[in-house]
Design an enzyme around this catalytic site. Structure first.
Site, PDB file in Angstrom:
ATOM      1  N   HIS A  62       2.014   4.334  -3.027  1.00 53.02           N
ATOM      2  CA  HIS A  62       2.094   5.790  -2.855  1.00 53.02           C
ATOM      3  C   HIS A  62       3.465   6.296  -3.319  1.00 53.02           C
ATOM      4  O   HIS A  62       3.572   7.289  -4.039  1.00 53.02           O
ATOM      5  CB  HIS A  62       1.927   6.187  -1.384  1.00 53.02           C
ATOM      6  N   HIS A  91       0.849  -1.197   0.000  1.00 49.99           N
ATOM      7  CA  HIS A  91       0.000   0.000   0.000  1.00 49.99           C
ATOM      8  C   HIS A  91       0.889   1.254   0.000  1.00 49.99           C
ATOM      9  O   HIS A  91       0.706   2.160  -0.815  1.00 49.99           O
ATOM     10  CB  HIS A  91      -0.903  -0.029   1.244  1.00 49.99           C
ATOM     11  N   GLU A  92       1.862   1.270   0.905  1.00 50.82           N
ATOM     12  CA  GLU A  92       2.751   2.434   1.019  1.00 50.82           C
ATOM     13  C   GLU A  92       3.698   2.547  -0.186  1.00 50.82           C
ATOM     14  O   GLU A  92       3.978   3.648  -0.647  1.00 50.82           O
ATOM     15  CB  GLU A  92       3.549   2.380   2.322  1.00 50.82           C
TER      16      GLU A  92
END
Length: 193
Positions: free
Chosen positions: A67, A63-64
């Protein structure tokens, strides 16, 4: 504590992550898995809990990283990702970015969580192996939950950043957009408490 480096981005574990890893492993092995998959041994439940926590950790990391990679495509540097008690944060060097970049950057994480949730759901749907069914049962739910929670339009959650980007696009005023998005974030925090 730095545990890895991915394409020049340091992956750091905050000490609080270890606390949640222990609590989550014990909670899954003592409560969640015995409730939904009864009749297995305590060792089996412990292994299910431990593997699930490691895969959840990898889900949050992906998820990170999503980004991070979208930020880099927009020319924004990210030095590190820190994983801690409440999840993770990409340490983006600049908060000053155009609305379109922030919009895409903010959506990348929840979209990754939805994708992971879908992949775990598909695996769970077609699996007939108990350990794989149990682990993917937990992981598809938690990834969908993370995606939906992160899309709440409360700054600084991803959804709040998306909301701020939309406001910024129309108002052309980042400070005003941040104040509005932050106000909703404060209201959401009060509701959570």
């Amino acid at each position: 504590m730095q545990i890895a480096q991915v394409r020049g981005v340091k992956i750091v574990l905050h000490w609080s992550w270890f606390i949640v890893a222990v609590l989550l492993t014990s909670g899954l092995s003592a409560g969640f898995f015995p409730h939904f998959f009864p009749g297995l041994s305590s060792t089996y439940y412990f292994v299910l809990g431990l593997v699930s926590v490691v895969l959840l950790f990898l889900s949050v990391l992906l998820h990170e990283l999503s980004h991070t990679f979208v930020a880099r495509e927009s020319g924004i540097e990210v030095d590190s990702i820190t994983l801690f008690f409440f999840g993770g944060v990409s340490n983006i060097e600049s908060e000053e970015m155009d609305a379109s970049s922030e919009f895409l950057l903010s959506l990348a994480g929840p979209l990754m969580s939805f994708l992971l949730g879908y992949l775990f759901w598909i695996t769970n749907y077609f699996s007939s192996v108990v350990w794989l069914t149990a682990i993917t049962f937990y992981l598809y739910q938690i990834n969908f939950l993370l995606a939906v929670f992160n899309l709440v339009p409360a700054y600084p959650l991803d959804g709040g950043r998306v909301f701020r980007a939309v406001l910024h696009k129309f108002t052309h005023n980042l400070e005003k957009s941040t104040k509005i998005a932050s106000s909703i974030g404060k209201l959401f925090a009060i509701i959570l408490v």
